[in-house]
Scaffold this motif. Structure first.
Motif, PDB file in Angstrom:
ATOM      1  N   ILE A 134       0.938  -1.155   0.197  1.00 42.47           N
ATOM      2  CA  ILE A 134      -0.036   0.003   0.044  1.00 42.47           C
ATOM      3  C   ILE A 134       0.716   1.361   0.060  1.00 42.47           C
ATOM      4  O   ILE A 134       1.865   1.418   0.773  1.00 42.47           O
ATOM      5  CB  ILE A 134      -0.825  -0.037   1.259  1.00 42.47           C
ATOM      6  CG1 ILE A 134      -1.833  -1.286   1.304  1.00 42.47           C
ATOM      7  CG2 ILE A 134      -1.726   1.132   1.456  1.00 42.47           C
ATOM      8  CD1 ILE A 134      -2.776  -1.615   2.600  1.00 42.47           C
ATOM      9  N   CYS A 150       1.387   4.593   1.283  1.00 44.61           N
ATOM     10  CA  CYS A 150       0.975   5.930   2.001  1.00 44.61           C
ATOM     11  C   CYS A 150       1.349   7.119   1.307  1.00 44.61           C
ATOM     12  O   CYS A 150       2.424   7.232   0.813  1.00 44.61           O
ATOM     13  CB  CYS A 150       1.766   5.694   3.176  1.00 44.61           C
ATOM     14  SG  CYS A 150       1.337   7.185   4.354  1.00 44.61           S
ATOM     15  N   TRP A 172      -7.714   3.963   5.022  1.00 45.94           N
ATOM     16  CA  TRP A 172      -6.746   3.216   5.635  1.00 45.94           C
ATOM     17  C   TRP A 172      -5.694   4.091   6.531  1.00 45.94           C
ATOM     18  O   TRP A 172      -5.770   5.355   6.326  1.00 45.94           O
ATOM     19  CB  TRP A 172      -5.461   2.632   4.539  1.00 45.94           C
ATOM     20  CG  TRP A 172      -6.029   1.420   3.975  1.00 45.94           C
ATOM     21  CD1 TRP A 172      -6.939   1.560   2.790  1.00 45.94           C
ATOM     22  CD2 TRP A 172      -5.819   0.092   4.016  1.00 45.94           C
ATOM     23  NE1 TRP A 172      -7.189   0.232   2.227  1.00 45.94           N
ATOM     24  CE2 TRP A 172      -6.605  -0.668   3.215  1.00 45.94           C
ATOM     25  CE3 TRP A 172      -5.510  -0.701   5.239  1.00 45.94           C
ATOM     26  CZ2 TRP A 172      -6.692  -2.045   3.098  1.00 45.94           C
ATOM     27  CZ3 TRP A 172      -5.509  -2.030   5.152  1.00 45.94           C
ATOM     28  CH2 TRP A 172      -6.178  -2.590   4.107  1.00 45.94           C
ATOM     29  N   ASN A 183      -7.142   7.750   2.069  1.00 48.72           N
ATOM     30  CA  ASN A 183      -8.173   6.990   1.034  1.00 48.72           C
ATOM     31  C   ASN A 183      -7.374   6.299   0.054  1.00 48.72           C
ATOM     32  O   ASN A 183      -6.406   6.576  -0.306  1.00 48.72           O
ATOM     33  CB  ASN A 183      -9.055   8.026   0.558  1.00 48.72           C
ATOM     34  CG  ASN A 183      -9.876   8.920   1.416  1.00 48.72           C
ATOM     35  OD1 ASN A 183     -10.085   8.381   2.489  1.00 48.72           O
ATOM     36  ND2 ASN A 183      -9.849  10.225   1.247  1.00 48.72           N
ATOM     37  N   ALA A 184      -8.235   5.151  -0.234  1.00 48.45           N
ATOM     38  CA  ALA A 184      -7.538   4.149  -1.240  1.00 48.45           C
ATOM     39  C   ALA A 184      -8.859   3.713  -2.270  1.00 48.45           C
ATOM     40  O   ALA A 184      -9.804   3.723  -1.795  1.00 48.45           O
ATOM     41  CB  ALA A 184      -6.923   2.940  -0.848  1.00 48.45           C
ATOM     42  N   ARG A 205      -9.709   0.608  -4.384  1.00 53.22           N
ATOM     43  CA  ARG A 205      -9.175  -0.830  -4.299  1.00 53.22           C
ATOM     44  C   ARG A 205     -10.127  -1.459  -4.906  1.00 53.22           C
ATOM     45  O   ARG A 205     -11.215  -1.320  -4.783  1.00 53.22           O
ATOM     46  CB  ARG A 205      -8.702  -1.325  -3.020  1.00 53.22           C
ATOM     47  CG  ARG A 205      -7.905  -2.439  -2.907  1.00 53.22           C
ATOM     48  CD  ARG A 205      -7.645  -2.999  -1.365  1.00 53.22           C
ATOM     49  NE  ARG A 205      -8.819  -3.046  -0.843  1.00 53.22           N
ATOM     50  CZ  ARG A 205      -9.601  -4.103  -0.606  1.00 53.22           C
ATOM     51  NH1 ARG A 205      -9.421  -5.416  -1.111  1.00 53.22           N
ATOM     52  NH2 ARG A 205     -10.843  -4.172   0.007  1.00 53.22           N
ATOM     53  N   ILE A 242      -4.853  -1.993  -6.181  1.00 47.31           N
ATOM     54  CA  ILE A 242      -5.178  -0.530  -5.600  1.00 47.31           C
ATOM     55  C   ILE A 242      -4.770   0.393  -6.749  1.00 47.31           C
ATOM     56  O   ILE A 242      -3.476   0.535  -7.135  1.00 47.31           O
ATOM     57  CB  ILE A 242      -3.945  -0.344  -4.215  1.00 47.31           C
ATOM     58  CG1 ILE A 242      -4.551  -1.188  -3.306  1.00 47.31           C
ATOM     59  CG2 ILE A 242      -4.303   1.256  -4.129  1.00 47.31           C
ATOM     60  CD1 ILE A 242      -3.752  -1.157  -1.952  1.00 47.31           C
ATOM     61  N   THR A 278      -4.025   5.806  -4.094  1.00 40.82           N
ATOM     62  CA  THR A 278      -4.226   6.315  -2.873  1.00 40.82           C
ATOM     63  C   THR A 278      -4.037   7.913  -2.811  1.00 40.82           C
ATOM     64  O   THR A 278      -3.337   8.433  -3.756  1.00 40.82           O
ATOM     65  CB  THR A 278      -3.177   5.932  -1.878  1.00 40.82           C
ATOM     66  OG1 THR A 278      -1.816   6.078  -2.223  1.00 40.82           O
ATOM     67  CG2 THR A 278      -3.366   4.234  -1.753  1.00 40.82           C
TER      68      THR A 278
END
Lengths: 97, 416
Positions: free
Chosen positions: A4, A6, A57, A68-69, A71, A78, A81
């Motif tokens: 993920i 960030c 997340w 926010n993502a 996905r 994904i 983000t």
């Protein structure tokens, strides 16, 4: 395990993050005016799509900031983000099962 | 339907076991039924069976998008118990357990139902208080429950580690002696066979793609095998219930998550019961084949893919070895996942909906297998009469507006 990105720290492993469910659910503007059904919708009802899903997340083992993502709930891809308040990225075309 | 007996086994042995009839027909869908059940898992098939048996409604179809026993019915860890906290859940799960106790005879097929006892471990003071409270609540509801000290736990399950110096020491456990396990796919096959014998059409490879409505009432479903009409549709689609309900514009308080399980290589019998631990979070039983059957927790994120993340398994193994040092060198054979529909209060929804003729049986989350017979029993009543059975009336969709939630996060025993 998901990888993920960030928005502040870059790509990290899923274990560093906590999940926050559906994104972009605003707190009611006038909570006192809500009926029981409206409260029920705000508290309990969430989208549960088979496809692209905007979700929250938190980088709990890192910068501890929410983001926010976008996905996919079947492929787990994904697409993007993004920070709170940023423009919502578009869903990739043709990604729906 | 051919009944199994010593004589039928001998007769079929003489013909090399090549003459066994199929368990159920493979009918083409009719144009119209009295009721349609969407989802051919254990709960859907049990619903069909009790609709035919208890309510004389045999002109019904069970639509399954894959094959019978290929979904969560064949993916769970087969644990059966009824030690839930609240009166509503206690009554529902206990009704189910009582049906389990006569189900092998009822369906005429060996479900390998084994009441070997279910332990729920407590590892801290909060666990102990919650568990003792639940034991007392169960007893008040006529459900067998006992509180065991660590030494009694060790006597009941000799391979568990009760060392006081463990990171999460065993401080005691609840025991339900009538709890146990059953052969899960035989449950689906048994219900399918018995329902088919009473005239129910079981239609596999038939995915529902739309729900037809007229003036706010259901008239039928669109499927990959054509349009099928029916005035009543019962949705029993587990993880995909949200997807089906959205075809009728019904929003539900459900979230779909992957839940994983795994089995080890077969070993000699070492584990005499079912053991569950909420706090270190693992549950373990041993199948009759000798495999250790190990359950895991759900992945935090929503998903419709039938697989979970590896770090969940890793966490499970750490908990397993903490509790059972003896299995530290056992190799794992298979892992798999299923999609479970989790409700905010960890209790199911067995309910009417705002759409006339559309009924839901969902939200069983991580613990639906144990409830298969009872769930089918009460949902058949709901479908046949249009009104809930007294046992499932508290599990209506309205509870999320009235606030009368049935919070079973403690008894559900799987973290979500």
């Amino acid at each position: 395990m998901l990888q993920i990105r960030c928005p502040w720290c870059g790509v990290r492993e899923e274990m560093e993050f906590s999940y926050g469910g559906q994104a972009h659910i605003a707190y009611p503007k006038d909570p006192g005016a809500l009926s029981d059904d409206e409260w029920s919708r705000f508290v309990f009802l969430r989208d549960n799509p088979k496809g692209w899903f905007r979700e929250r997340w938190m980088h709990s083992q890192g910068c501890r900031r929410w983001f926010n993502a976008l996905r996919h709930t079947v492929t787990h891809e994904i697409a993007a983000t993004y920070k709170p308040g940023e423009a919502h990225p578009e869903e990739p075309a043709g990604g729906k099962p | 339907m051919e009944r199994f007996s010593v004589f039928s086994l001998l007769r079929h042995a003489l013909s090399g076991h090549r003459q066994w009839p199929p368990f159920w027909r493979d009918p083409a869908p009719k144009q119209k039924y009295d009721a349609i059940i969407v989802g051919g898992g254990g709960h859907g098939l049990a619903t069909a069976y009790y609709l035919a048996k208890n309510h004389g409604l045999a002109n019904i179809a069970v639509l399954e998008k894959g094959w019978i026993g290929g979904g969560n019915t064949g993916r769970n860890t087969t644990i059966i118990r009824s030690n839930y906290l609240w009166n509503e859940s206690g009554a529902l799960y206990e009704h189910s357990l009582k049906l389990w106790e006569g189900l092998t005879e009822d369906l005429g097929i060996n479900l390998m139902f084994s009441q070997r006892g279910v332990l729920n471990l407590a590892h801290n003071l909060g666990d102990v208080r919650e568990a003792v409270r639940r034991v007392e609540a169960n007893r008040l509801n006529g459900i067998d429950a006992e509180w065991l000290t660590p030494e009694q736990v060790k006597a009941f399950c000799p391979i568990v580690n009760i060392d006081r110096n463990a990171r999460y020491p065993v401080l005691g456990a609840t025991l339900q002696r009538r709890g146990g396990v059953a052969r899960h796919d035989t449950v689906a096959w048994g219900y399918a066979r018995a329902a088919d014998a009473m005239g129910v059409d079981i239609i596999q490879n038939c995915e529902v793609t739309g729900i037809l409505r007229e003036n706010g009432a259901v008239t039928g479903v669109r499927t990959t095998r054509g349009t099928i009409m029916a005035p009543k549709v019962g949705v029993v689609a587990a993880g995909h219930t949200s997807v089906i309900a959205s075809m009728a514009d019904v929003r539900l308080p459900l979230q779909s998550h992957p839940l994983q399980a795994l089995v080890s290589e077969p070993i000699k019998p070492i584990h005499p019961c079912v053991l569950m631990s909420n706090a270190v979070h693992v549950y373990l039983s041993q199948s009759d084949k000798g495999e250790l059957v190990i359950g895991a927790g759900i992945d935090a994120f929503n998903s419709y893919s039938q697989r979970g993340s590896f770090h969940i398994i890793e966490h499970q193994m750490a908990a397993l070895i903490e509790l059972f040092p003896i299995v530290s060198r056992v190799r794992m054979l298979r892992t798999w996942g299923g999609i479970v529909d989790v409700c905010p209060d960890a209790s199911p929804i067995i309910s009417k909906t705002p759409v006339k003729g559309l009924f839901l049986n969902c939200g069983w989350g991580t613990g639906g297998f144990k409830a298969t017979p009872g769930s089918g029993w009460v949902f058949a009543h709901t479908l046949a009469t249009g009104e809930p059975h007294p046992l499932n009336a508290p599990f209506a969709l309205e509870r999320f507006s009235t606030g009368a939630l049935i919070d079973e996060h403690g008894a559900a025993a799987v973290a979500h």
